[in-house]
Design an enzyme around this catalytic site. Structure first.
Site, PDB file in Angstrom:
ATOM      1  N   ASP A  95       0.855  -1.196   0.000  1.00 40.04           N
ATOM      2  CA  ASP A  95       0.000   0.000   0.000  1.00 40.04           C
ATOM      3  C   ASP A  95       0.889   1.244   0.000  1.00 40.04           C
ATOM      4  OD1 ASP A  95      -2.336  -1.456  -0.010  1.00 40.04           O
ATOM      5  OD2 ASP A  95      -2.514  -1.490   2.181  1.00 40.04           O
ATOM      6  N   LYS A 110      -1.194   9.835   1.018  1.00 40.00           N
ATOM      7  CA  LYS A 110      -1.354  11.084   1.785  1.00 40.00           C
ATOM      8  C   LYS A 110      -0.165  11.272   2.723  1.00 40.00           C
ATOM      9  CE  LYS A 110      -6.355  11.122   1.664  1.00 40.00           C
ATOM     10  NZ  LYS A 110      -7.554  10.648   2.330  1.00 40.00           N
TER      11      LYS A 110
END
Ligand SMILES: C[S@@+](CC[C@H](N)C(=O)[O-])C[C@H]1O[C@@H](n2cnc3c(N)ncnc32)[C@H](O)[C@@H]1O
Length: 235
Positions: free
Chosen positions: A136, A140
């Protein structure tokens, strides 16, 4: 004043670096994961509990998702034990069921935070390889600490891998690829080995990199992705 009691369901293994989201992306849960699935919960078993003593060669895959690579690796390397560390119980269960269906006994799944497990449950020089495919990217800024490849990971990898062991990874995210190269490239214990990347790919499914679900998806979409093999070198 004493600190307030943690919430009753607090699990520190799932909070280090931020809460992991367990998205409900696997719905076909009507398959039996059998004895190939373990839950780490707050006190995961040591590696020696999960891996039968007969296996001298052990590899770990972090975030195997639906388990395509894990299943292929157990078939390609029957003398190696392959442990999948998957944070999402739904994926771990799905992958374990695939292992059961394959008949392989040289692999299993543990629900846990992969980096934490390497840190505190894997002995020195225990592993032949660590595989991390399409981790992943946490794009952000405030979530960047949840990435697998942060500055602290090289010391952990250098400790758990044998000399000449391998860190094998792939990503489609250009910024994360840059971070992987920066972090691994700065580590004196690792060198990137491009000929080995080609050799492993040519060796076929289950040796390294392929097959994974995300790889298949990105190939279909014509998306670019990068693969890296970093060799653990002795000091
Ligand atoms: C983008 S998916 C890739 C799945 C698979 N490797 C593939 O290539 O198809 C990332 C996977 O890593 C798992 N994951 C995320 N953080 C993790 C962690 N800290 N420890 C173990 N697994 C993690 C996710 O649940 C998910 O299954």
């Amino acid at each position: 004043m004493p600190p307030p009691d943690p919430k009753p369901d607090f699990n520190p293994r799932m909070h280090q670096g931020g809460r992991l989201s367990f998205r409900r992306r696997v719905n076909d849960q009507d398959v039996d994961p059998g004895d190939r699935l373990h839950f780490g919960d707050k006190d995961p078993p040591q590696l020696s509990v999960l891996v039968p003593a007969a296996f001298d060669r052990i590899e770990i895959e972090i975030g195997p998702g639906k388990g395509a690579f894990l299943v292929a690796a157990t078939a390609a390397k029957p003398e190696t034990f392959v442990l999948g560390l998957e944070a999402a119980p739904g994926y771990a269960s799905f992958a374990a069921a695939r292992l059961v269906q394959s008949g392989a006994r040289n692999g299993c799944l543990l629900v846990d935070n992969g980096k934490l497990y390497l840190q505190d449950r894997v002995p020195d020089a225990a592993l032949q390889a660590v595989h991390v495919y399409f981790p992943d990217p946490w794009p952000k800024r405030r979530h960047a600490g949840r990435r697998f490849f942060t500055e602290d990971v090289t010391a952990v990898l250098a400790r758990v891998l044998r000399d000449d062991g391998w860190l094998l990874c792939a990503t489609d995210n250009p910024a994360y690829a840059g971070q992987i190269c920066r972090v691994m490239g700065a580590a004196v214990d690792f060198v990137r080995d491009e000929p080995e990347e080609q050799r492993l790919l040519a060796a076929g499914p289950g040796h390294a990199f392929t097959p994974t679900n995300f790889e298949r998806k990105y190939v279909e979409q014509g998306r670019t992705f990068r693969r890296y093999a970093f060799r653990r070198v002795s000091a």
